[in-house]
Write a protein that holds these residues in place. Structure first.
Motif, PDB file in Angstrom:
ATOM      1  N   ILE A 177      90.868  99.661  58.965  1.00 19.15           N
ATOM      2  CA  ILE A 177      91.578 100.083  60.171  1.00 19.15           C
ATOM      3  C   ILE A 177      92.453  98.964  60.729  1.00 19.15           C
ATOM      4  CG2 ILE A 177      89.834  99.459  61.886  1.00 19.15           C
ATOM      5  CD1 ILE A 177      90.443 102.085  63.311  1.00 19.15           C
ATOM      6  N   SER A 178      92.089  97.717  60.463  1.00 19.60           N
ATOM      7  CA  SER A 178      92.855  96.599  61.023  1.00 19.60           C
ATOM      8  C   SER A 178      94.211  96.442  60.363  1.00 19.60           C
ATOM      9  CB  SER A 178      92.077  95.295  60.864  1.00 19.60           C
ATOM     10  OG  SER A 178      92.117  94.845  59.518  1.00 19.60           O
ATOM     11  N   ILE A 179      94.350  96.942  59.135  1.00 17.02           N
ATOM     12  CA  ILE A 179      95.607  96.719  58.423  1.00 17.02           C
ATOM     13  C   ILE A 179      96.444  97.988  58.291  1.00 17.02           C
ATOM     14  CG2 ILE A 179      94.668  94.761  57.172  1.00 17.02           C
ATOM     15  CD1 ILE A 179      94.363  96.456  54.741  1.00 17.02           C
ATOM     16  N   LYS A 180      96.091  99.020  59.063  1.00 17.33           N
ATOM     17  CA  LYS A 180      96.980 100.169  59.140  1.00 17.33           C
ATOM     18  C   LYS A 180      98.288  99.734  59.797  1.00 17.33           C
ATOM     19  CE  LYS A 180      95.891 103.817  58.188  1.00 17.33           C
ATOM     20  NZ  LYS A 180      96.014 104.506  56.866  1.00 17.33           N
ATOM     21  N   PHE A 188     106.038 103.749  62.462  1.00 17.10           N
ATOM     22  CA  PHE A 188     105.092 102.785  61.920  1.00 17.10           C
ATOM     23  C   PHE A 188     105.818 101.593  61.303  1.00 17.10           C
ATOM     24  CE2 PHE A 188     102.771 106.820  61.848  1.00 17.10           C
ATOM     25  CZ  PHE A 188     101.664 106.439  62.605  1.00 17.10           C
ATOM     26  N   ASP A 189     105.353 100.403  61.676  1.00 12.73           N
ATOM     27  CA  ASP A 189     105.937  99.151  61.222  1.00 12.73           C
ATOM     28  C   ASP A 189     104.956  98.481  60.262  1.00 12.73           C
ATOM     29  OD1 ASP A 189     107.023  96.662  60.859  1.00 12.73           O
ATOM     30  OD2 ASP A 189     107.118  96.128  62.984  1.00 12.73           O
ATOM     31  N   SER A 190     105.315  98.394  58.992  1.00 11.49           N
ATOM     32  CA  SER A 190     104.418  97.846  57.968  1.00 11.49           C
ATOM     33  C   SER A 190     104.659  96.367  57.690  1.00 11.49           C
ATOM     34  CB  SER A 190     104.576  98.636  56.660  1.00 11.49           C
ATOM     35  OG  SER A 190     104.240  99.993  56.855  1.00 11.49           O
ATOM     36  N   THR A 191     105.510  95.717  58.475  1.00 15.15           N
ATOM     37  CA  THR A 191     105.835  94.318  58.191  1.00 15.15           C
ATOM     38  C   THR A 191     104.707  93.367  58.591  1.00 15.15           C
ATOM     39  OG1 THR A 191     106.940  94.055  60.338  1.00 15.15           O
ATOM     40  CG2 THR A 191     108.297  94.750  58.450  1.00 15.15           C
ATOM     41  N   THR A 192     103.798  93.830  59.435  1.00 13.78           N
ATOM     42  CA  THR A 192     102.679  92.976  59.835  1.00 13.78           C
ATOM     43  C   THR A 192     101.489  93.862  60.177  1.00 13.78           C
ATOM     44  OG1 THR A 192     102.025  91.157  61.314  1.00 13.78           O
ATOM     45  CG2 THR A 192     103.267  92.952  62.292  1.00 13.78           C
ATOM     46  N   CYS A 268      87.184 105.426  52.724  1.00 14.58           N
ATOM     47  CA  CYS A 268      88.607 105.519  53.070  1.00 14.58           C
ATOM     48  C   CYS A 268      89.528 105.516  51.859  1.00 14.58           C
ATOM     49  CB  CYS A 268      89.034 104.407  54.042  1.00 14.58           C
ATOM     50  SG  CYS A 268      88.097 104.413  55.595  1.00 14.58           S
ATOM     51  N   SER A 269      88.980 105.502  50.651  1.00  7.69           N
ATOM     52  CA  SER A 269      89.836 105.605  49.470  1.00  7.69           C
ATOM     53  C   SER A 269      90.426 107.005  49.398  1.00  7.69           C
ATOM     54  CB  SER A 269      89.027 105.315  48.199  1.00  7.69           C
ATOM     55  OG  SER A 269      87.899 106.170  48.099  1.00  7.69           O
ATOM     56  N   GLY A 270      91.683 107.086  48.965  1.00 13.48           N
ATOM     57  CA  GLY A 270      92.350 108.373  48.873  1.00 13.48           C
ATOM     58  C   GLY A 270      92.954 108.861  50.166  1.00 13.48           C
ATOM     59  N   TYR A 271      92.831 108.045  51.225  1.00  9.97           N
ATOM     60  CA  TYR A 271      93.354 108.465  52.527  1.00  9.97           C
ATOM     61  C   TYR A 271      94.238 107.388  53.136  1.00  9.97           C
ATOM     62  CZ  TYR A 271      89.896 112.171  52.267  1.00  9.97           C
ATOM     63  OH  TYR A 271      89.167 113.253  51.876  1.00  9.97           O
ATOM     64  N   ASN A 272      95.065 106.761  52.344  1.00  4.61           N
ATOM     65  CA  ASN A 272      95.894 105.682  52.851  1.00  4.61           C
ATOM     66  C   ASN A 272      97.197 106.234  53.434  1.00  4.61           C
ATOM     67  OD1 ASN A 272      96.610 103.071  53.441  1.00  4.61           O
ATOM     68  ND2 ASN A 272      97.537 102.692  51.445  1.00  4.61           N
ATOM     69  N   TYR A 273      97.045 106.986  54.533  1.00  3.89           N
ATOM     70  CA  TYR A 273      98.205 107.561  55.206  1.00  3.89           C
ATOM     71  C   TYR A 273      98.448 106.799  56.500  1.00  3.89           C
ATOM     72  CZ  TYR A 273      96.613 111.334  52.169  1.00  3.89           C
ATOM     73  OH  TYR A 273      96.175 112.069  51.091  1.00  3.89           O
TER      74      TYR A 273
END
Length: 442
Positions: A177-180, A188-192, A268-273
């Motif tokens: 959850i910390s790296i969503k 959503f900002d994936s840079t950090t 949480c595998s298979g749910y990386n949304y």
């Protein structure tokens, strides 16, 4: 229906994890209060002098949140959800002040103990079996104090719910959850994120390790238990990828049936949304089996060398502007692996190389903590941090002021509970109740 909550404690004492059961009731959520009673019946054990329920005090200037229009529920932790939490006194800690600070034990939290984390190949046969047995127990034992958040849509609170989870899966979920991606102005900002790509990286993972270590100590009653580490320097192949240790890989990377972890599944595998929090957390049928493919990556076929580690340790700046993956002359960025050990050349190295080398679950960053190899790897990363702090006579003051979301020096390490300020995680390890063995020269 239980609505969403997240929480934190004011005091900077023992980390416990997210979502105490006692704070997901309708009453607690409506009142925005997470001050559960201790066994004396009073909130935060106030009658017994263990702590008190008090208003949250803002620890950090958060003007940049408004300027950049961040609206992520994990930012400004935990004020987004709770106005009141427990402040614990002295060596007391926990969501209701019913536990002790790291390294302290006993009903009055007055017995100090420092455990020694050993290299896994230093462990005796019985010590090694104890470690594996404890991990298996943590994987199968439901947490009595905590639940986790699972939701199909981060934008709508009416889709949020809490589910039971085992102790090891709680540890894995906290990393997930910390790296969503961070929610900013509705996108959503994936840079950090909160655990990687900035100065919080070493401390955030340090916190996760002694959270799991403490949970296993409490689960088993074994105050002497310590997590082991894997000193991978200079290894041409993974010497602990055998069934006597972490398990041999076969076929498509699945572990040998004789491995301790052959049947493990990854929460949480298979749910990386981006817009969801682990919606399948309570459905093992849809979880991936743990797998590992050491040394088969086309470009990463070795571990970092002795020289790589030594050169990284020579970098004198804990971190450098812009305090992200582009930072040069930065010990943190070289250790994390976005900067090479020369301190000048951007490129994969150190921590990141090891994740890539192992392949499989370890190389899928959101779920990598499901592999027990994650523990051994990050304990060694933490040992390198400890060596750097000692060599450079560094204190928490080296933690830089920066504008990375969730990574400011006086922000709470997200999403842990109670609050640990990011900068306070750069205290020496003995403050947190552990130290490292002197396996091989560093």
């Amino acid at each position: 229906m239980i609505a969403l909550c997240v929480f934190f404690i004011l005091c900077c004492n023992l980390v416990q994890g997210q979502f105490p059961r006692a704070c997901v009731t309708d009453q607690a959520l409506k009142s925005k209060t997470c001050c559960p009673p201790w066994r004396d019946g009073s909130p935060c054990g106030s009658t017994s002098g263990r702590g008190k329920c008090r208003d949250w005090v803002v620890n950090v200037e958060l003007s940049f949140i408004r300027e950049r229009q961040y609206d992520d529920d994990r930012l400004n932790w935990p004020r987004f959800y709770f106005d009141k939490t427990c402040e614990c006194f002295g060596n007391y800690s926990g969501h209701n002040c019913g536990d002790c600070m790291p390294g302290y034990f006993g009903d009055k939290c007055d017995r100090k103990k420092t455990v020694i984390r050993k290299e896994i190949r230093e462990l005796s046969f019985l010590e090694r079996k104890r470690f594996f047995s404890y991990l298996l127990l943590a994987k199968s034992t439901k947490s009595k104090d905590f639940v986790i958040l699972t939701t199909g849509d981060r934008h709508h609170k009416d889709t949020y719910k809490f589910v039971d989870v085992t102790i090891y899966n709680l540890f894995s979920w906290i990393h997930y959850i910390s790296i969503k991606p961070i929610l900013r102005n509705g996108t959503f900002d994936s840079t950090t994120n909160y655990a990687h790509g900035g100065p919080a990286f070493p401390g955030w993972h340090r916190l996760g390790l002694f959270f799991l270590e403490r949970q296993i100590q409490l689960m088993t009653g074994d105050e002497d238990f310590a997590l082991p580490y894997y000193d991978w320097r200079g290894e041409e192949n993974c010497s602990i990828c055998t069934d006597d240790y972490l398990g041999e890989s076969h076929g498509q990377g699945f572990l040998s049936k004789y491995s301790h972890f052959a049947t493990w599944k990854s929460i949480c595998s298979g749910y990386n949304y981006d817009d969801s929090y682990c919606p399948g957390a309570d459905d093992e049928n849809n979880m991936q089996i743990l797998y590992r493919k050491p040394g088969v990556h086309p470009t990463v076929r070795r571990f970092p060398s002795f020289k790589d580690v030594e050169d990284t340790l020579k970098l004198t700046n804990f971190d450098s502007p812009p305090y992200d993956r582009l930072a040069r002359r930065s010990f943190r960025n070289a250790l994390e692996g976005f900067l090479r050990p020369d301190g000048e050349t951007l490129g994969r190295s150190m921590h990141n190389l090891v994740h890539i080398y192992f392949g499989g679950t370890m190389s899928e960053v959101p779920i990598s903590s499901n592999d027990p190899m994650f523990i051994l790897h990050h304990c060694y990363i933490d040992k390198i941090v400890e060596v750097w702090l000692t060599r450079h006579n560094a204190t928490r003051d080296v933690y830089p002021v920066n504008d990375q979301p969730g990574q400011g020096p006086r922000e709470c390490s997200t999403p842990y509970f109670p609050c640990y300020l990011n900068k306070d995680l750069l205290h020496r390890s003995t403050k947190f109740g552990y130290t490292y063995s002197k396996y091989q020269q560093m």
